[in-house]
Design a protein around this motif. Sequence first.
Motif, PDB file in Angstrom:
ATOM      1  N   PRO A 133       0.829  -1.213   0.000  1.00 24.92           N
ATOM      2  CA  PRO A 133       0.000   0.000   0.000  1.00 24.92           C
ATOM      3  C   PRO A 133       0.859   1.257   0.000  1.00 24.92           C
ATOM      4  N   ASP A 135      -8.269  -1.394  -6.520  1.00 27.69           N
ATOM      5  CA  ASP A 135      -7.670  -0.604  -5.451  1.00 27.69           C
ATOM      6  C   ASP A 135      -8.737  -0.242  -4.429  1.00 27.69           C
ATOM      7  N   ARG A 153      -3.842   3.855  -0.550  1.00 29.27           N
ATOM      8  CA  ARG A 153      -4.287   3.019  -1.669  1.00 29.27           C
ATOM      9  C   ARG A 153      -3.733   1.610  -1.489  1.00 29.27           C
ATOM     10  N   GLU A 154      -4.619   0.633  -1.452  1.00 18.45           N
ATOM     11  CA  GLU A 154      -4.196  -0.760  -1.286  1.00 18.45           C
ATOM     12  C   GLU A 154      -4.765  -1.603  -2.418  1.00 18.45           C
ATOM     13  N   ARG A 155      -3.928  -2.467  -2.955  1.00 13.88           N
ATOM     14  CA  ARG A 155      -4.369  -3.361  -4.015  1.00 13.88           C
ATOM     15  C   ARG A 155      -5.033  -4.581  -3.373  1.00 13.88           C
TER      16      ARG A 155
END
Lengths: 84, 136
Positions: free
Chosen positions: B33, B79, B119-121
Motif C-alpha cells: 500500500p 484498489d 491506496r491498497e491493491r
Amino acid sequence: VRRLACLRGAAVVEVGCGEGRLTESFAKEADFVFAFDPDREAVVAARERLLPTYDGSVSFAVGRARDVEIPPQPFDLVFFSWSL
Amino acid sequence: MERKDVVDVLRRFREVVLPRGAILDLQVIKPNPVVEVDGRVVCEIDGEPLIGPAVLAARDIDAMIDAGLLVEEAVDDHDVLKYYASGAAVVEEFESSVRIIPEDAKPMLRAIRQECVVRERCRLRRLGVVVPAPAR
C-alpha cells in the motif's frame, strides 16, 4: 462486490465486519446480514451506528470464525473481509 | 486468523451456503500500500504482515478448489482507497495496524496537513460451492 455478487434479497454472512463499514452497504440491499468480528469494541460501534436504521435486518455478534454461533437459517453469501 | 484455522473455517462456511450460495474472499495483494497526496505517492507502507498471510490463505483456497470443494467463479483486482484528513491521521491509525509505516517517513507524514489517501491493491474472489455427487 456488486460486480461479483447479487446482494438484493440475499441473506449474507460477513466475517470480520469491524465497525460495519461494509455491513451498511450490504444491509441496504440484502434481506438479512449476520455480521461478526472478534473485536468487541468494533462490534459495539457497528451496532450503535447501524441498528437504529437496520434493526431486524442486521444482526451482530462478537466472535471468531471458527466458533461463532451462526443463525440457523439458509445463507446465500459469505463474505470474508480480509479475515482469512 | 490462525493459519491452521483457515481450511476449517472455509469448510465450516462452505456448509453455511450449501447448496447454491457462494463465498466472497477479499484479500490484500502486492504491491505494498501507498500514501498519496494529490495523486502523488509520498510514502510506501510495509504491507507484508498482511500480504504474507493472505498469500498463504489463497493457497489454502486453491487447494480446496483442487480438491473439488470450491470452484473459482470470478476474480476482481481493484484498489481500495481510504481517505484521511491529514498525514498525522494516517500515522495514528497505522500505529494499531500490523502494517508498518517506516519510522523515517513518519515526521514527513505528520507534517502533511491536507487530505491523504491510502491506496491498497486487493483481490476479490467469488467461490462457488460444489455439492458432492451422491455416492453410488
